[in-house]
Design an enzyme around this catalytic site. Structure first.
Site, short mmCIF file in Angstrom:
data_model
loop_
_atom_site.label_atom_id
_atom_site.label_comp_id
_atom_site.label_asym_id
_atom_site.label_seq_id
_atom_site.Cartn_x
_atom_site.Cartn_y
_atom_site.Cartn_z
N HIS A 63 0.83 -1.22 0.00
CA HIS A 63 0.00 0.00 0.00
C HIS A 63 0.86 1.27 0.00
O HIS A 63 0.52 2.27 0.62
CB HIS A 63 -0.94 0.02 1.21
N ASN A 136 -10.30 -3.23 2.25
CA ASN A 136 -9.96 -3.24 0.83
C ASN A 136 -11.21 -2.95 0.01
O ASN A 136 -12.33 -2.92 0.55
CB ASN A 136 -9.38 -4.60 0.41
#
Length: 513
Positions: A63, A136
């Protein structure tokens, strides 16, 4: 986010060095004579050069590429019948929020339009402390065994020798893990490349618990449903944008908020009683499975709205730290082993990347600063004054009682973890429904094209055949389509264990508990 107005004035503030000393000529340097060598005594110059060498902090391992904004979370439909969490107890309760969206596998400079899951993390600053939603944009993930996570991420990164992304590594790993193919179906389908961050949903994926004061609880899955709807890019559109504007998603979010188009999401919950969990067809601790909405409908809880862009990206987005272990009373983790591993792994990453005192940074700080026995360490600037750093009778702290106590059907839940190690027909039911019930003819063709395009980059025919064999187990049409596109000839379908094995195992556990 605490106010930072003092740093955002454009009124001719006096230029200084890091110690506040006025520096009249920022590009000048002290020399030995008019044209002599530079002097080590020139603190302003040495300070500037030294700081420049230390401007970067460790990049997130996953990320790394992301953007975000600030906003407000407001409760519209209380959950006081299911949880003792104060925030969710009353209609109209509000708290400030900071949100960070991201891709997963790419580095900080990678393209926003990669075919990759998206991180959807929300920091809520409640009166009971920080509550982080570390989600997510897909409701499932590639794995359900936490030991596999570091290895999986390595296959999405760069080859140790060539330092290039490697299709063989990507598919070699996935073709050894058939349970991952539910996520693969979503990733290589039309939803694989969201159009920016505003037009996608967010999912907890993991099962949590909503707990009341008496210790009774229900299991819960959380969802953020985009009020803008959803939009996605085709592979061709994504590839084009990756070259023309790799920062598309960040730009789109920032400019929309500047225009006053404040994106918002409905925060919803699915719930399941412990009794329902024992009869559920799928394992509630399995991150590769969803809860069908017709069995467990969404219940709206509140709304998240983003209405303020950050003033400083580094301070408010690069340094923001989310962790699924940042929970408030009334919200608990389940026994999901991947969730349990994340409870440790995320704060551990923050302590490495930002220092042990990452929670003292303004963007991460709770409303009420902590009162405890933790002191010192790197970046400590809230050291709690003269309060003793032990359980003192001189300056006493108040120790609240635990909000609840529960141990219901732990034998059943604990035994579920054993079941996760086997690949059964249950692992292919939901991907098959995705193909048969959700994908139309156009989506099916695009899916085969997307997989064939990426898998075709693998050099190993063995990896190609192993991957296609798993797709055959999901649906023959997928296997046939890929085998033809990749010129593989006949491929034998993967044969999982019968679904009855897992169902029988769980029924026996329920009877014993």
């Amino acid at each position: 986010m605490p106010s930072s107005e003092v740093f955002n004035q454009r009124d001719g503030a006096v230029h200084t060095d890091s110690q506040g000393h006025p520096v009249g000529k920022p590009y000048a340097a002290q020399r030995a004579g008019q044209n002599g060598p530079l002097l080590l005594q020139d603190f302003a110059l040495i300070d500037a050069l030294s700081h420049f060498n230390r401007e970067r902090i460790p990049e997130r391992v996953v990320h790394a590429k992301g953007g975000g904004a600030h906003g407000t979370f407001e409760v519209t439909d209380p959950l006081d019948d299911l949880t003792c969490a104060e925030l969710l107890s009353k209609r109209g309760n509000k708290c400030s929020a900071t949100v960070r969206f991201s891709t997963v596998g790419g580095e900080s400079g990678s393209a926003d339009t990669a075919r990759d899951p998206r991180g959807f993390s929300v920091k809520l600053r409640t009166e009971q402390g920080i509550w982080d939603h570390v989600y997510n944009n897909t409701p499932v993930f590639f794995l359900r065994d936490p030991a596999k996570f570091p290895r999986f991420i390595h296959t999405q990164k760069r080859d140790p020798q060539t330092h290039l992304k490697d299709a063989d590594h990507f598919w070699d790993y996935l073709s050894q893990e058939p349970e991952s193919f539910h996520q693969v179906m979503i990733l290589f389908g039309d939803r694989g490349v969201p159009n920016g961050y505003r037009f996608m949903h967010g999912y907890s994926g993991h099962t949590h618990k909503l707990v009341k004061k008496d210790g009774s609880f229900v299991y819960a899955q959380f969802h953020y449903v985009s009020k803008q709807g959803t939009k996605f890019f085709t592979q061709a559109e994504a590839d084009k944008l990756a070259g023309e504007n790799p920062d598309y998603a960040n730009q789109d979010l920032f400019e929309a908020i500047e225009r006053g188009e404040h994106p918002s999401w409905d925060f919803c919950v699915q719930t399941m009683t412990p009794e329902q969990a024992e009869k559920f067809r799928y394992n509630i601790c399995d991150l590769t499975k969803i809860w069908p909405h017709d069995e467990f409908p969404l219940r709206k809880v509140g709304t998240l709205t983003l209405h303020e862009n950050v003033k400083n990206y580094f301070a408010e987005i690069e340094q923001v730290a989310f962790a699924p272990s940042h929970l408030i009373p009334g919200i608990e983790p389940s026994a999901d082993p991947v969730l349990q591993s994340r409870l440790f792994a995320y704060p551990d990453a923050h302590r490495y990347r930002l220092s042990v005192n990452y929670a003292q940074l303004p963007v991460n700080a709770p409303i009420h600063m902590p009162a405890n026995f933790q002191r010192d360490g790197f970046m400590a600037f809230h050291n709690q004054g003269n309060r003793p750093n032990y359980q003192s009778t001189i300056q006493k702290l108040t120790y609240p009682e635990a909000p609840y106590d529960f141990s219901a059907h732990e034998q059943f839940v604990g035994s579920l973890i054993t079941e996760l190690s086997s690949v059964t027909e249950l692992d292919f039911e939901q991907p098959r429904k995705l193909w048969e019930k959700v994908f139309d003819d156009g989506a099916k063709q695009r899916f085969v094209d997307n997989v064939a395009g990426h898998l075709g980059g693998a050099k190993s025919d063995e990896i190609k055949r192993r991957t296609v064999s798993i797709f055959y187990a999901i649906h023959p049409d997928i296997g046939n389509g890929l085998a033809q596109r990749l010129n593989l000839g006949k491929v034998e379908p993967f044969k999982p264990l019968p679904a009855s094995e897992a169902i029988k195992f769980r029924a026996n556990l329920a009877n014993r508990s």
